[in-house]
Motif scaffolding. Structure first.
Motif, short mmCIF file in Angstrom:
data_model
loop_
_atom_site.label_atom_id
_atom_site.label_comp_id
_atom_site.label_asym_id
_atom_site.label_seq_id
_atom_site.Cartn_x
_atom_site.Cartn_y
_atom_site.Cartn_z
N THR A 61 52.53 49.45 19.24
CA THR A 61 51.78 48.28 18.79
C THR A 61 51.60 47.31 19.95
N VAL A 62 50.43 46.68 20.00
CA VAL A 62 50.13 45.73 21.07
C VAL A 62 50.01 44.35 20.45
N THR A 63 50.87 43.46 20.88
CA THR A 63 50.85 42.08 20.39
C THR A 63 50.63 41.13 21.58
N VAL A 64 50.50 39.87 21.23
CA VAL A 64 50.33 38.85 22.29
C VAL A 64 51.55 38.81 23.20
N ASP A 65 52.73 38.90 22.58
CA ASP A 65 53.97 38.88 23.38
C ASP A 65 54.04 40.10 24.29
N THR A 66 53.60 41.24 23.79
CA THR A 66 53.63 42.47 24.59
C THR A 66 52.71 42.33 25.80
N ILE A 67 51.51 41.84 25.55
CA ILE A 67 50.55 41.66 26.64
C ILE A 67 51.08 40.68 27.67
N MET A 68 51.69 39.58 27.23
CA MET A 68 52.22 38.60 28.15
C MET A 68 53.37 39.17 28.98
N ASN A 69 54.22 39.99 28.34
CA ASN A 69 55.32 40.62 29.08
C ASN A 69 54.79 41.58 30.14
N ILE A 70 53.76 42.35 29.78
CA ILE A 70 53.15 43.27 30.74
C ILE A 70 52.53 42.49 31.90
N TYR A 71 51.86 41.40 31.53
CA TYR A 71 51.19 40.59 32.55
C TYR A 71 52.20 39.98 33.52
N VAL A 72 53.29 39.41 32.99
CA VAL A 72 54.31 38.78 33.83
C VAL A 72 54.99 39.81 34.71
N ASP A 73 55.33 40.97 34.14
CA ASP A 73 55.98 42.02 34.93
C ASP A 73 55.06 42.52 36.03
N SER A 74 53.79 42.71 35.70
CA SER A 74 52.84 43.22 36.70
C SER A 74 52.65 42.22 37.84
N ILE A 75 52.50 40.95 37.47
CA ILE A 75 52.33 39.91 38.50
C ILE A 75 53.56 39.83 39.40
N SER A 76 54.74 39.92 38.80
CA SER A 76 55.98 39.84 39.57
C SER A 76 56.09 40.99 40.55
N GLU A 77 55.80 42.20 40.08
CA GLU A 77 55.93 43.37 40.95
C GLU A 77 54.87 43.36 42.06
N MET A 78 53.65 42.97 41.74
CA MET A 78 52.61 42.90 42.77
C MET A 78 52.89 41.78 43.77
N ALA A 79 53.52 40.69 43.29
CA ALA A 79 53.87 39.60 44.20
C ALA A 79 54.90 40.06 45.22
N VAL A 80 55.87 40.85 44.77
CA VAL A 80 56.88 41.37 45.70
C VAL A 80 56.23 42.24 46.76
N ILE A 81 55.16 42.96 46.40
CA ILE A 81 54.49 43.86 47.34
C ILE A 81 53.54 43.10 48.27
N LEU A 82 52.74 42.18 47.69
CA LEU A 82 51.67 41.54 48.46
C LEU A 82 52.06 40.21 49.10
N LEU A 83 53.07 39.54 48.51
CA LEU A 83 53.43 38.22 49.04
C LEU A 83 53.86 38.25 50.50
N PRO A 84 54.66 39.22 50.93
CA PRO A 84 55.00 39.26 52.37
C PRO A 84 53.77 39.37 53.27
N VAL A 85 52.78 40.16 52.84
CA VAL A 85 51.55 40.31 53.63
C VAL A 85 50.82 38.97 53.71
N MET A 86 50.74 38.28 52.58
CA MET A 86 50.04 36.99 52.55
C MET A 86 50.77 35.94 53.40
N VAL A 87 52.10 35.94 53.33
CA VAL A 87 52.89 34.98 54.12
C VAL A 87 52.70 35.25 55.61
N VAL A 88 52.76 36.52 56.00
CA VAL A 88 52.57 36.88 57.41
C VAL A 88 51.18 36.47 57.87
N ALA A 89 50.17 36.72 57.04
CA ALA A 89 48.80 36.36 57.40
C ALA A 89 48.67 34.85 57.59
N MET A 90 49.28 34.06 56.70
CA MET A 90 49.20 32.61 56.81
C MET A 90 49.91 32.11 58.07
#
Length: 362
Positions: free
Chosen positions: A80-109
């Motif tokens: 089942t897909v609920t609002v809470d489920t979507i928000m959890n997926i969104y937060v987890d995805s953002i967190s994991e992508m931030a760990v991957i991309l944030l170092p690149v962005m910091v180095v670039a800056m």
């Protein structure tokens, strides 16, 4: 012999042939006008990012692999897909992508800031963000299109294409066997080979761009100095604005000298003795044993001023003593308001003793 064409020498007075003054450079810097090559910043950023990605590729690959595994093994199996489920997926995805991309962005800056700091140091100004109608002037826009800078930018673009094409072609040529064997490798092995070739071409292209950027910086430096050049009249006007009109300054100094002269002449009636040359020098001394440790020079002058001091002394019954060596020495070595040096104590004491005897007789 007459010239066929008369020349107006004032026409050449406005020619900008002089180097910019420190004030002109400082004002230009405040306005954000500094030597800066955008290609230099881009080349440094390009090079550092490819080097960073080359060393961080395993870590980033593991992060991406973990992200996709979690997406396919966990998120896709939700019943089942609920609002809470979507928000959890969104937060987890953002967190994991931030760990991957944030170092690149910091180095670039950091690299972008450092590359600019290398060129013109630390500078913060809002002048370049101000709205200016001159920037959207169509006539000036046309002039920019057909200007020397436009030609230089075209040459730079051609050099970039030529250099990048040459180095990437050279990298492919050196690894031509690996390129031809891609069809015989598994997708995983082919991906690793392509990634290595991409990193090599990126680093080589960045180095080639850095060579173009160095040439661009040299041109920007030349163009910057050319724009800041000043005419002799500009330098004169700047001097007048900063230091003041020489005529006005001379009048101010003259007024200050006159005021100092009046103050000095007001002290002459308070003197105990005036030591004279007798025609060229006059030095007025005053001594108060309660408040002074030694006699003090209250006025001095040469020629006209000396005559003025003697006239005031005569009007106020101040004793005048002729002593040429002492008058000249006091005038040269002692300033107004200073006490007589120890080396003159004996001579001055004898003169004051004489003055006191004269006054007692009077």
């Amino acid at each position: 012999m007459k010239l066929l064409l008369p020349l107006d020498l004032q026409y050449f007075a406005g020619e900008k042939t002089e180097k910019a003054t420190p004030k002109k450079r400082k004002d230009a810097r405040k306005k954000g006008q500094v030597v800066k090559s955008q290609d230099f910043s881009s080349a440094i950023l390009f090079l550092i990012l490819f080097l960073f990605l080359t060393f961080m590729a395993p870590f980033m690959f593991k992060g991406l692999l973990s992200f996709f595994i979690q997406a396919f093994e966990k998120y896709i199996l939700f019943e089942t897909v609920t609002v809470d489920t979507i928000m959890n997926i969104y937060v987890d995805s953002i967190s994991e992508m931030a760990v991957i991309l944030l170092p690149v962005m910091v180095v670039a800056m950091v690299v972008a800031m450092f590359s600019n700091f290398l060129q013109f140091g630390f500078l913060f100004t809002t002048e370049t963000m101000k709205f200016d109608l001159k920037k959207i002037d169509p006539i000036k826009g046309i002039k920019k299109i057909i200007s020397l800078r436009a030609i230089v930018n075209l040459i730079k673009s051609l050099l970039k294409v030529a250099f990048i094409g040459t180095v990437t072609g050279f990298v492919i040529w050196l690894n031509f066997d690996d390129v031809l064997s891609l069809a015989f490798h598994s997708p995983w092995e082919a991906l690793i080979i392509v990634a290595k070739l991409t990193a090599m071409m990126g680093i080589a292209s960045a180095i080639a761009l850095l060579l173009v950027a160095i040439l661009d910086y040299i041109y920007e430096k030349f163009d910057y100095e050319k724009k800041l050049r000043m005419s002799k009249q500009d330098i004169k006007d700047e001097y007048k604005n900063t230091e003041g009109d020489p005529l006005i300054k001379s009048k101010i100094k003259q007024r200050q000298r006159e005021m100092a002269m009046r103050r000095m002449m007001q002290e002459v009636p308070k003197a105990d003795v005036v030591i004279t040359n007798p025609t060229h020098f006059a030095v007025a001394l005053r001594y108060d044993d309660e408040s002074m440790e030694a006699p003090k020079v209250v006025a001095k002058g040469v020629d006209f001023v000396a005559q003025k001091i003697k006239l005031i002394a005569k009007e106020n019954d101040i004793v005048m003593v002729e002593n040429r060596p002492l008058a000249r020495a006091l005038y040269d070595q002692v300033e107004i308001g200073e006490e007589v040096p120890e080396e003159f104590f004996k001579a001055v004491a004898e003169i004051l003793a004489y003055v006191y005897r004269v006054k007692r007789k009077i």
